[in-house]
Motif scaffolding. Structure first.
Motif, PDB file in Angstrom:
ATOM      1  N   UNK A 109      -4.172  93.127  11.008  1.00  0.00           N
ATOM      2  CA  UNK A 109      -4.520  92.972  12.422  1.00  0.00           C
ATOM      3  C   UNK A 109      -5.958  92.511  12.645  1.00  0.00           C
ATOM      4  N   UNK A 110      -6.910  93.120  11.992  1.00  0.00           N
ATOM      5  CA  UNK A 110      -8.317  92.828  12.290  1.00  0.00           C
ATOM      6  C   UNK A 110      -8.933  91.852  11.309  1.00  0.00           C
ATOM      7  N   UNK A 111      -8.115  91.204  10.501  1.00  0.00           N
ATOM      8  CA  UNK A 111      -8.644  90.420   9.388  1.00  0.00           C
ATOM      9  C   UNK A 111      -8.505  88.915   9.557  1.00  0.00           C
ATOM     10  N   UNK A 112      -7.749  88.453  10.535  1.00  0.00           N
ATOM     11  CA  UNK A 112      -7.526  87.019  10.713  1.00  0.00           C
ATOM     12  C   UNK A 112      -8.006  86.602  12.092  1.00  0.00           C
ATOM     13  N   UNK A 122       3.799  77.183   3.705  1.00  0.00           N
ATOM     14  CA  UNK A 122       2.993  77.368   2.499  1.00  0.00           C
ATOM     15  C   UNK A 122       1.608  77.914   2.826  1.00  0.00           C
ATOM     16  N   UNK A 123       1.192  77.758   4.098  1.00  0.00           N
ATOM     17  CA  UNK A 123      -0.118  78.277   4.487  1.00  0.00           C
ATOM     18  C   UNK A 123      -0.173  79.797   4.372  1.00  0.00           C
ATOM     19  N   UNK A 124       0.976  80.457   4.438  1.00  0.00           N
ATOM     20  CA  UNK A 124       1.009  81.917   4.276  1.00  0.00           C
ATOM     21  C   UNK A 124       0.436  82.315   2.913  1.00  0.00           C
ATOM     22  N   UNK A 153      -0.062  79.776  18.330  1.00  0.00           N
ATOM     23  CA  UNK A 153       1.051  80.688  18.573  1.00  0.00           C
ATOM     24  C   UNK A 153       1.770  81.090  17.298  1.00  0.00           C
ATOM     25  N   UNK A 154       1.987  80.129  16.416  1.00  0.00           N
ATOM     26  CA  UNK A 154       2.680  80.417  15.156  1.00  0.00           C
ATOM     27  C   UNK A 154       1.881  81.383  14.287  1.00  0.00           C
ATOM     28  N   UNK A 155       0.586  81.121  14.146  1.00  0.00           N
ATOM     29  CA  UNK A 155      -0.246  81.986  13.293  1.00  0.00           C
ATOM     30  C   UNK A 155      -0.381  83.375  13.902  1.00  0.00           C
ATOM     31  N   UNK A 156      -0.459  83.450  15.226  1.00  0.00           N
ATOM     32  CA  UNK A 156      -0.517  84.762  15.890  1.00  0.00           C
ATOM     33  C   UNK A 156       0.730  85.576  15.593  1.00  0.00           C
ATOM     34  N   UNK A 157       1.891  84.909  15.563  1.00  0.00           N
ATOM     35  CA  UNK A 157       3.133  85.611  15.206  1.00  0.00           C
ATOM     36  C   UNK A 157       3.117  86.040  13.748  1.00  0.00           C
ATOM     37  N   UNK A 202       2.416  95.638  23.165  1.00  0.00           N
ATOM     38  CA  UNK A 202       2.745  94.263  23.510  1.00  0.00           C
ATOM     39  C   UNK A 202       1.499  93.404  23.303  1.00  0.00           C
ATOM     40  N   UNK A 203       1.703  92.221  22.718  1.00  0.00           N
ATOM     41  CA  UNK A 203       0.585  91.285  22.541  1.00  0.00           C
ATOM     42  C   UNK A 203      -0.611  91.991  21.918  1.00  0.00           C
TER      43      UNK A 203
END
Length: 444
Positions: free
Chosen positions: A73-76, A17-19, A58-62, A324-325
């Motif tokens: 990309x540059x907003x979070x 739900x955080x999405x 890790x989850x939020x990065x994905x 990558x990454x």
């Protein structure tokens, strides 16, 4: 803690739900901050383990690369080590933002109403699309050339055993007529944009050794540039005092790849200029047309924030495994030099219409100071790793340096720096220059 409002959100734990909250802040005027690991009622921070913080990061990065569209990309910005796990979300330019799997309708687009994230009506989504219609973003615009073929791209996807789905790759415009956009043009066999490479004899541009120009699909150009550099990237073999063999390339290939890929990905294709790769005796320079977009600073880029100029091209190259990454490129360059045990590091020159990466030749300093290396290998004066650290720094500077500068650069204490300087003077490797506050040290 301050009360929850339109710009602040508190969550007890990480759920899907955080999405919705993230999307609603992306679609807002000023963005917002999400505090994770906070009691919903008391607003008191909870005790969150390091393992949980790492898992959340890790989850939020994905999610950043896979859960939203357009890709923010540059907003979070994720701040896992703050007292309270913090997520900062900037308002995006390319509204509306949506949860990717739900799409651009009321099930995927959320907006802020007071302190809550609510579904946007289909009418509101349409108004947002009209209001924030992408303007001047090169890779989203309709390509002037529509007779495109994708033999190179198809081979890449076949090798990865993936479907070459042009719609999923967002290679067509949003108008629904199937027209190719400029992102498709760049990965097509008809890509008109080129890259140029020059090899110089010496430290300036006065004498050429070789010149090349690269054409075709952007992935072909990246591959061809990397292949060419790998052929001339010399390997130096050093025999140490312990009879060990150390092999060092002039330039770490990881750093080269990151710099080259970034030059193509972040290039401003509206500028009439080429990606330039220039190889000198002591450095490799990669210049990409276009400064840093989205108002970011170089320090923010180094910290992992990313400037999104060509989001559709990035999306395609990510699926083709050329990226990558994402967002770690500059840090990976620094790590590559550190892994070669080099005191030298990449440097950057940012101008309004260009971004240049300068990679120093790790073996050039070694050749320029071969007599000093000889001292370390073949003498028994008791020089240790601290001495070598200071000597390496002084070799890079090639000027008088002060003790305080050496302390700051090496992280050694004042006493250790004094002791090392005395040993190097006794070894007749350096000399003391000046007196009192002007005292400095220089290689002989």
């Amino acid at each position: 803690m301050v009360n929850e409002d339109g710009g602040i959100e508190y969550k007890r734990e990480l759920t899907n739900r955080l999405k919705r909250e993230i999307v609603s802040f992306l679609n807002s005027q000023n963005g917002g901050i999400i505090y994770l690991g906070v009691d919903d009622k008391t607003r008191e921070p909870l005790q969150i383990s390091e393992d949980t913080r790492h898992a959340w990061e890790g989850t939020i990065s994905q999610w950043i690369t896979n859960a939203f569209y357009p890709i923010p990309y540059s907003l979070i910005e994720i701040l896992p080590n703050e007292a309270v796990f913090t997520i900062k979300v900037r308002a995006g330019r390319n509204k509306p933002y949506a949860i990717d799997k739900n799409g651009f309708d009321s099930s995927g687009v959320f907006v802020r109403e007071g302190s809550s994230a609510v579904k946007a009506s289909n009418e509101r989504v349409k108004r947002m699309q009209q209001q924030y219609k992408i303007n001047g973003e090169f890779d989203a615009e309709i390509s002037d050339e529509q007779k495109l073929t994708f033999e190179v791209a198809t081979r890449v996807f076949d090798k990865l055993q993936l479907d070459f789905d042009q719609n999923a790759l967002r290679m067509v415009t949003s108008e629904g007529d199937g027209s190719y956009n400029n992102a498709a043009l760049l990965v097509s066999d008809q890509n008109p944009y080129t890259a140029k490479l020059a090899v110089y004899d010496g430290l300036n541009v006065m004498s050429f050794k070789d010149k090349k120009e690269f054409y075709g699909a952007i992935t072909n150009q990246i591959d061809d540039v990397l292949k060419y550099i790998s052929l001339i990237n010399r390997k130096q073999v050093v025999i140490t005092g312990d009879a060990q063999r150390v092999e060092k390339f002039d330039y770490p290939m990881v750093a080269i790849r990151e710099a080259i890929v970034n030059a193509f990905v972040h290039r401003d294709y509206l500028l009439h200029s080429d990606v330039k790769v220039e190889l000198f005796d002591n450095r490799l320079e990669i210049t990409s047309p276009g400064g840093i977009p989205d108002g970011l600073t170089l320090d923010e880029i180094k910290d992992g924030l990313t400037a999104m100029r060509n989001p559709r091209l990035i999306h395609i190259l990510d699926k083709m495994h050329y990226i990558e990454n994402y967002g770690t490129g500059i840090r990976r360059m620094f790590t590559a030099y550190s892994n070669q045990q080099s005191m030298m590091t990449p440097s950057f020159e940012v101008r309004e219409n260009s971004f240049k990466v300068v990679l120093p030749n790790t073996n050039q300093v070694l050749e320029d100071s071969i007599n000093i290396e000889h001292v370390f290998v073949h003498t028994d004066w008791g020089l240790n790793s601290n001495d070598e650290l200071i000597l390496e720094f002084m070799k890079n500077k090639q000027r008088k340096v002060k003790r305080a500068e050496l302390e700051q650069a090496t992280g050694l204490s004042r006493n250790k720096v004094f002791a090392a300087l005395n040993r190097l003077q006794n070894a007749n490797v350096i000399e003391k220059i000046g007196a009192s506050v002007s005292t400095g040290y220089k290689l002989k």
